[in-house]
Design a protein around this motif. Sequence first.
Motif, PDB file in Angstrom:
ATOM      1  N   LEU A 140       6.557 -94.951  87.322  1.00 23.76           N
ATOM      2  CA  LEU A 140       6.455 -96.169  88.119  1.00 23.76           C
ATOM      3  C   LEU A 140       7.145 -97.329  87.419  1.00 23.76           C
ATOM      4  CD1 LEU A 140       2.818 -96.405  89.432  1.00 23.76           C
ATOM      5  CD2 LEU A 140       4.819 -97.165  90.684  1.00 23.76           C
ATOM      6  N   GLU A 141       6.910 -97.421  86.109  1.00 26.72           N
ATOM      7  CA  GLU A 141       7.430 -98.569  85.381  1.00 26.72           C
ATOM      8  C   GLU A 141       8.933 -98.512  85.214  1.00 26.72           C
ATOM      9  OE1 GLU A 141       5.350 -99.710  81.856  1.00 26.72           O
ATOM     10  OE2 GLU A 141       4.015-100.754  83.247  1.00 26.72           O
ATOM     11  N   HIS A 142       9.493 -97.299  85.105  1.00 29.69           N
ATOM     12  CA  HIS A 142      10.899 -97.223  84.739  1.00 29.69           C
ATOM     13  C   HIS A 142      11.820 -96.727  85.843  1.00 29.69           C
ATOM     14  CE1 HIS A 142       9.836 -98.314  80.711  1.00 29.69           C
ATOM     15  NE2 HIS A 142       8.891 -97.392  80.725  1.00 29.69           N
ATOM     16  N   LEU A 206      -7.544 -95.269  85.106  1.00 31.55           N
ATOM     17  CA  LEU A 206      -6.535 -94.473  85.802  1.00 31.55           C
ATOM     18  C   LEU A 206      -5.198 -94.299  85.075  1.00 31.55           C
ATOM     19  CD1 LEU A 206      -7.285 -95.408  89.505  1.00 31.55           C
ATOM     20  CD2 LEU A 206      -8.159 -93.532  88.127  1.00 31.55           C
ATOM     21  N   PRO A 207      -4.664 -95.311  84.356  1.00 29.97           N
ATOM     22  CA  PRO A 207      -3.398 -95.058  83.647  1.00 29.97           C
ATOM     23  C   PRO A 207      -3.546 -93.987  82.569  1.00 29.97           C
ATOM     24  CG  PRO A 207      -3.836 -97.412  83.759  1.00 29.97           C
ATOM     25  CD  PRO A 207      -5.074 -96.721  84.224  1.00 29.97           C
ATOM     26  N   ASP A 208      -4.791 -93.649  82.231  1.00 30.87           N
ATOM     27  CA  ASP A 208      -5.040 -92.602  81.243  1.00 30.87           C
ATOM     28  C   ASP A 208      -4.385 -92.933  79.909  1.00 30.87           C
ATOM     29  OD1 ASP A 208      -6.253 -90.286  80.454  1.00 30.87           O
ATOM     30  OD2 ASP A 208      -4.512 -89.032  80.892  1.00 30.87           O
ATOM     31  N   ASP A 209      -4.435 -94.200  79.518  1.00 34.13           N
ATOM     32  CA  ASP A 209      -3.910 -94.571  78.211  1.00 34.13           C
ATOM     33  C   ASP A 209      -5.072 -94.906  77.281  1.00 34.13           C
ATOM     34  OD1 ASP A 209      -4.725 -96.923  79.333  1.00 34.13           O
ATOM     35  OD2 ASP A 209      -3.024 -98.093  78.644  1.00 34.13           O
ATOM     36  N   GLN A 210      -4.758 -95.241  76.054  1.00 30.56           N
ATOM     37  CA  GLN A 210      -5.788 -95.519  75.056  1.00 30.56           C
ATOM     38  C   GLN A 210      -6.713 -96.650  75.500  1.00 30.56           C
ATOM     39  OE1 GLN A 210      -6.522 -93.298  72.916  1.00 30.56           O
ATOM     40  NE2 GLN A 210      -5.781 -94.032  70.942  1.00 30.56           N
TER      41      GLN A 210
ATOM     42  N   ALA B  42      -2.140-111.492  74.627  1.00 31.29           N
ATOM     43  CA  ALA B  42      -2.281-110.124  75.117  1.00 31.29           C
ATOM     44  C   ALA B  42      -2.426-110.204  76.631  1.00 31.29           C
ATOM     45  CB  ALA B  42      -3.507-109.465  74.506  1.00 31.29           C
ATOM     46  N   PRO B  43      -1.599-109.453  77.353  1.00 36.58           N
ATOM     47  CA  PRO B  43      -1.548-109.664  78.807  1.00 36.58           C
ATOM     48  C   PRO B  43      -2.918-109.615  79.479  1.00 36.58           C
ATOM     49  CG  PRO B  43       0.081-108.047  78.120  1.00 36.58           C
ATOM     50  CD  PRO B  43      -0.700-108.390  76.900  1.00 36.58           C
ATOM     51  N   ASP B  44      -3.788-108.710  79.010  1.00 34.78           N
ATOM     52  CA  ASP B  44      -5.083-108.612  79.670  1.00 34.78           C
ATOM     53  C   ASP B  44      -6.002-109.770  79.318  1.00 34.78           C
ATOM     54  OD1 ASP B  44      -4.859-106.581  81.388  1.00 34.78           O
ATOM     55  OD2 ASP B  44      -5.954-105.095  80.224  1.00 34.78           O
ATOM     56  N   ALA B 131       1.808-105.626  82.946  1.00 33.93           N
ATOM     57  CA  ALA B 131       0.504-105.015  82.710  1.00 33.93           C
ATOM     58  C   ALA B 131       0.613-104.143  81.471  1.00 33.93           C
ATOM     59  CB  ALA B 131       0.101-104.183  83.920  1.00 33.93           C
ATOM     60  N   PRO B 132      -0.429-104.138  80.659  1.00 35.86           N
ATOM     61  CA  PRO B 132      -0.350-103.382  79.408  1.00 35.86           C
ATOM     62  C   PRO B 132      -0.399-101.880  79.664  1.00 35.86           C
ATOM     63  CG  PRO B 132      -2.550-104.273  79.705  1.00 35.86           C
ATOM     64  CD  PRO B 132      -1.717-104.791  80.836  1.00 35.86           C
ATOM     65  N   LEU B 133       0.261-101.163  78.799  1.00 32.72           N
ATOM     66  CA  LEU B 133       0.141 -99.703  78.814  1.00 32.72           C
ATOM     67  C   LEU B 133       0.224 -99.248  77.363  1.00 32.72           C
ATOM     68  CD1 LEU B 133      -0.053 -97.199  80.673  1.00 32.72           C
ATOM     69  CD2 LEU B 133       2.405 -96.995  80.457  1.00 32.72           C
ATOM     70  N   GLU B 134      -0.849 -98.661  76.901  1.00 32.64           N
ATOM     71  CA  GLU B 134      -0.876 -98.221  75.506  1.00 32.64           C
ATOM     72  C   GLU B 134      -0.388 -96.780  75.412  1.00 32.64           C
ATOM     73  OE1 GLU B 134      -2.266 -99.905  72.731  1.00 32.64           O
ATOM     74  OE2 GLU B 134      -2.514-101.753  73.883  1.00 32.64           O
ATOM     75  N   GLU B 135      -0.580 -96.197  74.255  1.00 34.21           N
ATOM     76  CA  GLU B 135      -0.263 -94.783  74.076  1.00 34.21           C
ATOM     77  C   GLU B 135      -1.139 -93.953  75.020  1.00 34.21           C
ATOM     78  OE1 GLU B 135       1.859 -93.585  71.353  1.00 34.21           O
ATOM     79  OE2 GLU B 135       2.461 -95.648  71.728  1.00 34.21           O
TER      80      GLU B 135
END
Lengths: 312, 368
Positions: A140-142, A206-210, B42-44, B131-135
């Motif tokens: 989605l992001e890229h 839902l993004p299933d990230d840390q 931090a965005p959030d 929007a943040p996205l971590e590992e």
Amino acid sequence: MEPERPDQPEYKETKQLTGDETAGSSLVEKVRESGMALKERAVGEVKSYKDPQDTQLWKSIFRVSHDRSDPRNRSLAILSNVFLHLHPAKINRDAVRYPFTWGMGGITFYLFIVLTFTGVLLMFYYHPTKADAFKDILYLEHDVPFGKLLRNMHRWAAHLMVITTWLHMFRVVLTGSYKRPREFNWGVGVVLLVLTLLLSFTGYLLPDDQLGFWAVTVGTNMARATPMLGSEGPFGVQLGMTPFNDVRFGLLGGSIVDSNALLRSYIWHCIGIPLVASIFMAVHFWRIRKDGGISGPAPVVLESEMKAVKKK
Amino acid sequence: MAKRRFNLSKGKLIALGVLVALVVLAVLAVEDWHQLWKISSAPDNVPIVAMLFLVPIFTWMGIKQSLANDRLIKELEQDPKLAKTHHRKVEPWRPGWARELHVWPYLVRIEFLVAVIVTVVLFVWSITLNAPLEEPANPNLTMNPSKAPWYFLGLQEMLVYFDPWIAGVVMPSLIMVGLMVFPYVDSNPLGNGYYTLRQRRFAIGMFSVGFLQWLLLIVIGTFIRGPGWIWFWPGQTWDHNAVVFDKNIDLHDLIATSWIGKTLQLGFLQSNWGKWIFGGLVVGGFYVVGALFFHWLMTVDFKRISLRPLHLFPRDPFERKLLERTSILQYVTFQFFAISVLLAMPVKLILRLALTIKYVWVTPWFNI
Ligand code: HEM
């Protein structure tokens, strides 16, 4: 009855083309003449489209024309429209003053609509599985055109909705609008507040990230401590609660935050809670009308005019 | 209208001086700007920063209208004859105006305008901030600190002060139910549908205290808590190896081992029965003192409080009247929620942070 509608444009009488009249003129002349007639007709027709409200199409959709200033049409504009009919046809002149309501309830509702819209679009690209979820977000992001914008809008609208709900509640307190007869609607509002928070929370995983994983881990760990229903809560053990049958297990569909938890939060987030929230919103709006519309700005009442309490 | 002149009194000058000094001190105290920037940008966390502006703006909007109404109320209250004929709104209806407006277009156009503005704001926000996205999620790699989304940080911060079943289950339920019963325990018929502070001082005060506590916990959770949920002042570097020794002790231990406890031979407080009964008494005492405190707050006339001559309980006649309208059930319900949430929260916060007291009541089943 259709007042002040411009009359149908009159068409100039076109020459009847009878046999003997055309006999003398050439074929070219004939074609030219009928061409002219057609053009004139087209011009007339286009003129009649100038006011779209006079078209059959418009009338079939809206049923009334909106720009007429006669009161009946203005009322019909509201009453005969499925989206606007939640409104009354007329309201107290003061009730439209922005500083009174801050428009906060309305903004909250609008954000809910924005979230539904962007959320449905996100659903086209998202699979709630451990294998796909994170990759779908990267995709989605890229790669998805405007995918990043879409995700950002969904995220920020959600945050904003939490804020506007709080501010809306604060306004209701400041204007005393929860008082009789609106006590019940305040209660409906409290439920909406909780649902709003839960919507945000279920979306976080839902993004299933840390970030989401640990937030949800921390959050659901608290459920372990629920009195009587959690394996680590007071009286939990005595009632036979273990990590494999307590409320936390029920929430996550397992004893850890994993694929079942992802699926469950997806379903709560996209179907369960929005459905319940819509129902409560419908009740909320319905009650606003039934309770006599917006509470104010009402005339001030003096202390000396306070009525004595009725003795039963 | 006479021009208002800005005159600096001595008091104002001192207040201004103190404020400037505080700001300068705060700025000087920041040892790690990068850390501070990292947290606030931090965005959030941006929504909280936004709230720090939005809440005051709307509060001001509400207070302004309240004060205008209050002036009108005061004027009419003082002149009963005038009250019979005078209008009752700050912006009264004028002859020749329609009393009612058509929703189309007069309301619908406002709604439309607001929708457009909100949409534009959202677009700008979404274009400028990602929007943040971590590992990817990794159960083996603990995030430290692992924080809930900001609007739940109040709950998470409460975990510091209470055991999880209270912070995570009992308190949220009490807050929810407390909010729901709010309209039913407020027996004041005035101020229904207009802004006023004068007529509803107590109800608005109580709600605002709760709201502010909630926001305060969020701010602590966001800006102050670092790795290991340790307290780092804003601007202090987060030390990932920092360890805080748990020097918190239970109240009964504190008292039994203190000088007073030793001289009075209160060692029995540390026995099982001793601490159950002691803790129960302390919590019970807290409810009694709390009830007296709220009762005082409810009925006192702040303007007439004085120290010389000592006069701490002057009663406000209006608040007295309201109390008479309040049923016993309403009163008790209010007291219960007020003490259990509005008072217990800050008291426990102070006990823990300032006095390093862990529990006040220790039993085999639960600790408070
Ligand atoms: C999803 C959340 C919510 C939505 C979409 C919503 C929507 C609305 C709207 C559109 C109004 C009309 C007036 C205005 O805009 O201020 C309204 C009024 C009202 N809302 Fe909400 N609301 C929500 C949450 C709440 C909450 C959390 C509370 C209180 C706890 C609440 C209590 C009320 C009350 C008592 C009124 C009547 C106000 C009056 O008559 O002046 N609502 N709501």
